[in-house]
Design a protein around this motif. Structure first.
Motif, mmCIF file in Angstrom:
data_model
loop_
_atom_site.group_PDB
_atom_site.id
_atom_site.type_symbol
_atom_site.label_atom_id
_atom_site.label_comp_id
_atom_site.label_asym_id
_atom_site.label_seq_id
_atom_site.Cartn_x
_atom_site.Cartn_y
_atom_site.Cartn_z
ATOM 1 N N GLY A 130 0.798 -1.218 0.000
ATOM 2 C CA GLY A 130 0.000 0.000 0.000
ATOM 3 C C GLY A 130 0.830 1.268 0.000
ATOM 4 N N HIS A 131 2.070 1.155 0.454
ATOM 5 C CA HIS A 131 2.983 2.305 0.454
ATOM 6 C C HIS A 131 3.833 2.353 -0.807
ATOM 7 C CE1 HIS A 131 2.319 3.749 4.597
ATOM 8 N NE2 HIS A 131 2.128 2.478 4.909
ATOM 9 N N ARG A 132 3.560 1.412 -1.736
ATOM 10 C CA ARG A 132 4.274 1.356 -3.027
ATOM 11 C C ARG A 132 5.793 1.241 -2.842
ATOM 12 N NH1 ARG A 132 0.615 2.145 -6.929
ATOM 13 N NH2 ARG A 132 -1.320 3.272 -6.416
ATOM 14 N N PHE A 133 6.175 0.375 -1.934
ATOM 15 C CA PHE A 133 7.607 0.129 -1.718
ATOM 16 C C PHE A 133 8.243 -0.369 -3.011
ATOM 17 C CE2 PHE A 133 10.967 -2.979 -0.439
ATOM 18 C CZ PHE A 133 11.887 -2.057 0.020
ATOM 19 N N ALA A 134 9.399 0.189 -3.360
ATOM 20 C CA ALA A 134 10.003 -0.098 -4.659
ATOM 21 C C ALA A 134 11.390 -0.730 -4.564
ATOM 22 C CB ALA A 134 10.083 1.179 -5.484
ATOM 23 N N GLY A 135 11.742 -1.240 -3.392
ATOM 24 C CA GLY A 135 13.043 -1.873 -3.237
ATOM 25 C C GLY A 135 12.950 -3.392 -3.311
ATOM 26 N N VAL A 136 13.865 -4.058 -2.612
ATOM 27 C CA VAL A 136 13.880 -5.523 -2.540
ATOM 28 C C VAL A 136 13.193 -5.949 -1.239
ATOM 29 C CG1 VAL A 136 15.305 -7.596 -2.418
ATOM 30 C CG2 VAL A 136 15.993 -5.699 -3.903
ATOM 31 N N VAL A 143 10.714 -9.192 -5.179
ATOM 32 C CA VAL A 143 10.539 -10.092 -4.043
ATOM 33 C C VAL A 143 11.568 -11.223 -4.095
ATOM 34 C CG1 VAL A 143 8.972 -11.711 -2.905
ATOM 35 C CG2 VAL A 143 8.096 -9.550 -3.822
ATOM 36 N N VAL A 144 12.201 -11.445 -2.949
ATOM 37 C CA VAL A 144 13.094 -12.586 -2.766
ATOM 38 C C VAL A 144 12.463 -13.493 -1.712
ATOM 39 C CG1 VAL A 144 15.345 -13.334 -1.869
ATOM 40 C CG2 VAL A 144 15.202 -11.375 -3.425
ATOM 41 N N ASP A 145 12.357 -14.766 -2.035
ATOM 42 C CA ASP A 145 11.835 -15.767 -1.108
ATOM 43 C C ASP A 145 12.966 -16.186 -0.174
ATOM 44 O OD1 ASP A 145 10.420 -17.823 0.104
ATOM 45 O OD2 ASP A 145 10.641 -19.203 -1.590
ATOM 46 N N GLY A 146 12.680 -16.219 1.131
ATOM 47 C CA GLY A 146 13.706 -16.604 2.097
ATOM 48 C C GLY A 146 13.177 -17.573 3.132
ATOM 49 N N GLY A 147 14.062 -18.379 3.679
ATOM 50 C CA GLY A 147 13.703 -19.295 4.747
ATOM 51 C C GLY A 147 14.895 -19.489 5.671
ATOM 52 N N VAL A 148 14.708 -19.194 6.964
ATOM 53 C CA VAL A 148 15.801 -19.318 7.930
ATOM 54 C C VAL A 148 15.715 -20.683 8.596
ATOM 55 C CG1 VAL A 148 16.916 -18.335 9.964
ATOM 56 C CG2 VAL A 148 15.716 -16.833 8.355
ATOM 57 N N VAL A 149 16.803 -21.434 8.527
ATOM 58 C CA VAL A 149 16.887 -22.734 9.181
ATOM 59 C C VAL A 149 17.963 -22.655 10.255
ATOM 60 C CG1 VAL A 149 17.446 -25.176 8.911
ATOM 61 C CG2 VAL A 149 16.084 -24.007 7.165
ATOM 62 N N GLY A 150 17.571 -22.920 11.491
ATOM 63 C CA GLY A 150 18.508 -22.847 12.605
ATOM 64 C C GLY A 150 18.042 -21.850 13.646
ATOM 65 N N SER A 151 18.823 -21.732 14.702
ATOM 66 C CA SER A 151 18.504 -20.831 15.806
ATOM 67 C C SER A 151 19.004 -19.420 15.504
ATOM 68 C CB SER A 151 19.170 -21.338 17.094
ATOM 69 O OG SER A 151 18.708 -22.633 17.422
ATOM 70 N N PRO A 152 18.488 -18.407 16.216
ATOM 71 C CA PRO A 152 18.973 -17.038 16.009
ATOM 72 C C PRO A 152 20.494 -16.953 16.143
ATOM 73 C CG PRO A 152 17.004 -17.015 17.366
ATOM 74 C CD PRO A 152 17.385 -18.456 17.203
ATOM 75 N N PRO A 153 21.129 -16.100 15.354
ATOM 76 C CA PRO A 153 22.591 -16.021 15.341
ATOM 77 C C PRO A 153 23.173 -15.291 16.549
ATOM 78 C CG PRO A 153 21.667 -14.411 13.836
ATOM 79 C CD PRO A 153 20.516 -15.229 14.328
ATOM 80 N N VAL A 154 23.060 -15.936 17.704
ATOM 81 C CA VAL A 154 23.668 -15.434 18.933
ATOM 82 C C VAL A 154 24.362 -16.605 19.625
ATOM 83 C CG1 VAL A 154 22.009 -13.555 19.262
ATOM 84 C CG2 VAL A 154 21.515 -15.796 20.224
ATOM 85 N N HIS A 155 25.322 -16.274 20.489
ATOM 86 C CA HIS A 155 26.035 -17.299 21.265
ATOM 87 C C HIS A 155 26.640 -18.388 20.376
ATOM 88 C CE1 HIS A 155 24.187 -15.238 24.579
ATOM 89 N NE2 HIS A 155 22.976 -15.682 24.300
ATOM 90 N N GLY A 156 27.180 -17.966 19.249
ATOM 91 C CA GLY A 156 27.866 -18.916 18.380
ATOM 92 C C GLY A 156 26.990 -19.668 17.404
ATOM 93 N N LYS A 157 25.676 -19.436 17.414
ATOM 94 C CA LYS A 157 24.775 -20.111 16.478
ATOM 95 C C LYS A 157 24.946 -19.513 15.083
ATOM 96 C CE LYS A 157 22.619 -22.529 19.737
ATOM 97 N NZ LYS A 157 22.678 -24.009 19.826
ATOM 98 N N SER A 170 19.071 -9.835 -7.198
ATOM 99 C CA SER A 170 18.550 -9.502 -5.870
ATOM 100 C C SER A 170 19.033 -10.482 -4.808
ATOM 101 C CB SER A 170 17.022 -9.462 -5.893
ATOM 102 O OG SER A 170 16.564 -8.421 -6.737
ATOM 103 N N THR A 171 19.065 -11.784 -5.130
ATOM 104 C CA THR A 171 19.589 -12.744 -4.147
ATOM 105 C C THR A 171 21.064 -12.463 -3.878
ATOM 106 O OG1 THR A 171 19.982 -14.378 -5.893
ATOM 107 C CG2 THR A 171 17.914 -14.557 -4.672
ATOM 108 N N ALA A 172 21.787 -12.013 -4.897
ATOM 109 C CA ALA A 172 23.201 -11.665 -4.704
ATOM 110 C C ALA A 172 23.334 -10.494 -3.727
ATOM 111 C CB ALA A 172 23.848 -11.320 -6.035
#
Length: 279
Positions: free
Chosen positions: A83-89, A114-128, A140-142
């Motif tokens: 609705g805000h006409r975002f024009a980036g990635v 639009v780039v499709d994404g999926g995070v696998v694993g725990s949040p990147p803290v404490h060495g994760k 765009s993926t690059a």
């Protein structure tokens, strides 16, 4: 080349940590503080994110927006951005099924990419070191890979087709999360008959069995508010593929019995099993 500005929607435990990693390679990471909780403010501050008052400002200033929110909110959030006409990635990184990802792309394109994404694993803290899987237009993926170069978030691009990253994320979650729900049921049954220690000993003779580590049940209960909707998304993906979704829907229904212990790090195995038996 100037460093991009990134917007994160919204800084939950995963989103804030992922955005914090990107901060090393961008000019700044923005987040919209209006209507967010004290916990969100604390997370955003912890990871050095820059607050803005309104979504419109975040979108106007951002070259790249990353959406990491509860699955149920993903389409409404994308519709609001459109609705805000975002024009980036726009990185759709939520745990939603491929059909919903495609619908979201339809809402935002052609103004945005639009780039499709999926995070696998725990949040990147404490060495994760979680992996952000990507699919979509190669240029765009690059750009997204560059955001996380040298950080604790690894990136892997699966191709140019929207939906691939979402499919991989939910395929993995289908096993990873449902298996832990089955552990809760197995240990709960065994405990009812006073053979839970024997069950754990039996399972420990096998390698890589969640059943031998029932302490994960309490962690599962604390995450149930996120995992249940994610498994519903995975069930929808199974149904769309002509596969039976009932087992994942049952696991999601089981997780719903823990809805009132959201992020409770003090929960014990006894408490979790008690709530499972008597919701």
């Amino acid at each position: 080349m100037d460093k991009p500005t990134v917007g994160i929607l919204h800084p939950g435990s995963m989103g804030a940590a992922v955005a914090g990693c990107a901060a090393a390679n961008v000019s700044e990471v923005l987040w919209c503080e209006t209507g967010r909780s004290t916990a969100s403010v604390e997370r955003a501050t912890q990871f050095g994110l820059t607050p803005v008052a309104e979504l419109a400002e975040l979108l106007d200033r951002s070259d790249i927006v990353i959406s990491l929110c509860p699955p149920a909110a993903a389409e409404d959030l994308a519709r609001n951005v459109a609705g805000h006409r975002f024009a980036g990635v726009y990185v759709e990184a939520n745990a939603i099924n491929p059909e919903r990802t495609t619908r979201i792309a339809g809402l935002l394109e052609p103004a945005a990419t639009v780039v499709d994404g999926g995070v696998v694993g725990s949040p990147p803290v404490h060495g994760k070191t979680p992996t952000l899987y990507l699919s979509g237009p190669a240029d765009s993926t690059a750009r997204i890979e560059a955001l996380f170069a040298g950080t604790d978030v690894r990136t892997t691009t699966l191709g140019t087709e929207i939906g691939k990253a979402s499919a991989l994320k939910l395929s993995y979650a289908s096993f990873q999360k449902t298996s832990r729900v089955l552990v809760a049921l197995a240990v709960g049954m065994a405990r009812e008959h006073a053979v839970d220690q024997e069950l754990i000993e039996l399972a420990s003779r096998r390698t890589d069995s969640y059943l031998s580590e029932p302490q994960y049940v309490a962690k599962t209960a604390a995450r149930a508010w996120r995992w249940g909707p994610e498994l519903q998304e995975a069930a929808d993906a199974l149904a769309a593929a002509g596969l039976p979704p009932e087992m994942l829907r049952a696991a999601a229904s089981t997780l719903a019995r823990w809805h009132d212990v959201k992020d409770d790090s003090g929960l014990t195995l006894t408490d979790a099993l008690g709530r499972l038996a008597q919701p």
